[in-house]
Scaffold this active site. Structure first.
Site, short mmCIF file in Angstrom:
data_model
loop_
_atom_site.label_atom_id
_atom_site.label_comp_id
_atom_site.label_asym_id
_atom_site.label_seq_id
_atom_site.Cartn_x
_atom_site.Cartn_y
_atom_site.Cartn_z
CG ASN A 1 -30.64 18.47 22.73
OD1 ASN A 1 -30.70 19.55 22.16
ND2 ASN A 1 -31.73 17.80 23.09
CD GLU B 1 -33.26 13.91 21.25
OE1 GLU B 1 -34.16 13.51 20.47
OE2 GLU B 1 -33.50 14.38 22.37
CB CYS C 1 -26.36 16.40 27.24
SG CYS C 1 -27.41 15.18 28.02
CD GLU D 1 -26.09 20.16 29.72
OE1 GLU D 1 -26.38 19.62 28.63
OE2 GLU D 1 -26.86 20.17 30.68
CB CYS E 1 -28.39 14.57 32.71
SG CYS E 1 -26.97 14.11 31.69
CB CYS F 1 -23.96 16.82 31.69
SG CYS F 1 -24.48 16.44 30.01
N1 THU Z 1 -30.47 16.99 27.56
C1 THU Z 1 -29.46 17.91 27.44
O1 THU Z 1 -29.01 18.21 26.33
N2 THU Z 1 -28.98 18.45 28.57
C2 THU Z 1 -29.46 18.23 29.81
O2 THU Z 1 -28.95 18.80 30.76
C3 THU Z 1 -30.59 17.31 30.00
C4 THU Z 1 -31.02 16.56 28.81
C5 THU Z 1 -31.03 16.43 26.33
C6 THU Z 1 -30.76 14.97 26.10
C7 THU Z 1 -31.91 14.61 25.19
O3 THU Z 1 -31.57 14.96 23.86
C8 THU Z 1 -33.04 15.50 25.63
O4 THU Z 1 -32.43 16.56 26.35
C9 THU Z 1 -34.09 14.83 26.51
O5 THU Z 1 -33.50 14.16 27.56
#
Ligand code: THU
Length: 154
Positions: free
Chosen positions: A50, A52, A61, A63, A94, A97
């Site tokens: 991920n 940010e 994310c 994925e 999520c 994704c």
């Molecule tokens: N996140 C992912 O990378 N994958 C997921 O399946 C759920 C959420 C990340 C997004 C964000 O950077 C952090 O987790 C918190 O939501």
């Protein structure tokens, strides 16, 4: 096209790759680290973490990082998505994704692993039933993979 079952060796390889991918997670805001590994129909493995952003809505994310890398490399079909979080419990992809997985792997196996015992495994149609997808825009056939260019001899 039915998805071939994952062999235990492939599963181990993907889990290891997802665990490695979490090392580069850029998550200073949520502090929630995620690593992902995907397997394409050509047998290649791509990873992602991920990423940010101070403008929170732009967070990407793990994925999707992995899937977009695969697509940028010419791949078009996913067999499996593995998610790793260094948490006691496993987490599933999520909604955003799930929609992106549906585009390239409508039958993909989705496996989530963590530092605890929990392991969640399912397939995309169970996570996103009656999905909106390419077929709703008149696209019936999956786009073929973009062939890899051979390196020309030096
Ligand atoms: N996140 C992912 O990378 N994958 C997921 O399946 C759920 C959420 C990340 C997004 C964000 O950077 C952090 O987790 C918190 O939501």
């Amino acid at each position: 096209m039915p998805v071939e079952p994952l062999t235990p060796a492939l599963r181990r390889r993907l889990v290891l790759a997802a665990r490695r991918a979490v090392r580069t997670s850029y998550s200073p805001y949520s502090k929630f680290k995620v690593g992902a590994a995907i397997l394409t129909d050509t047998g290649r493995v791509f990873t992602g973490c991920n990423v940010e952003n101070a403008s929170y809505g732009l967070c990407n994310c793990a994925e999707r990082t992995a899937i977009f890398s695969a697509v940028a490399a010419g791949e078009r079909r996913l067999r499996a998505v593995v998610v790793y979080t260094p948490t006691p419990e496993a987490t599933m992809p999520c909604g955003a994704c799930r929609q992106v997985i549906n585009e390239f792997g409508p039958e993909a196996v989705v496996l989530s692993v963590c530092d605890g015992q929990e392991r969640l495994e399912t397939v995309l149609p169970a996570l996103l039933p009656v999905a909106f997808g390419p077929q709703d825009l008149g696209i019936r056939e999956q786009e073929p993979r973009v062939p890899r260019r051979r390196r020309s001899p030096a």
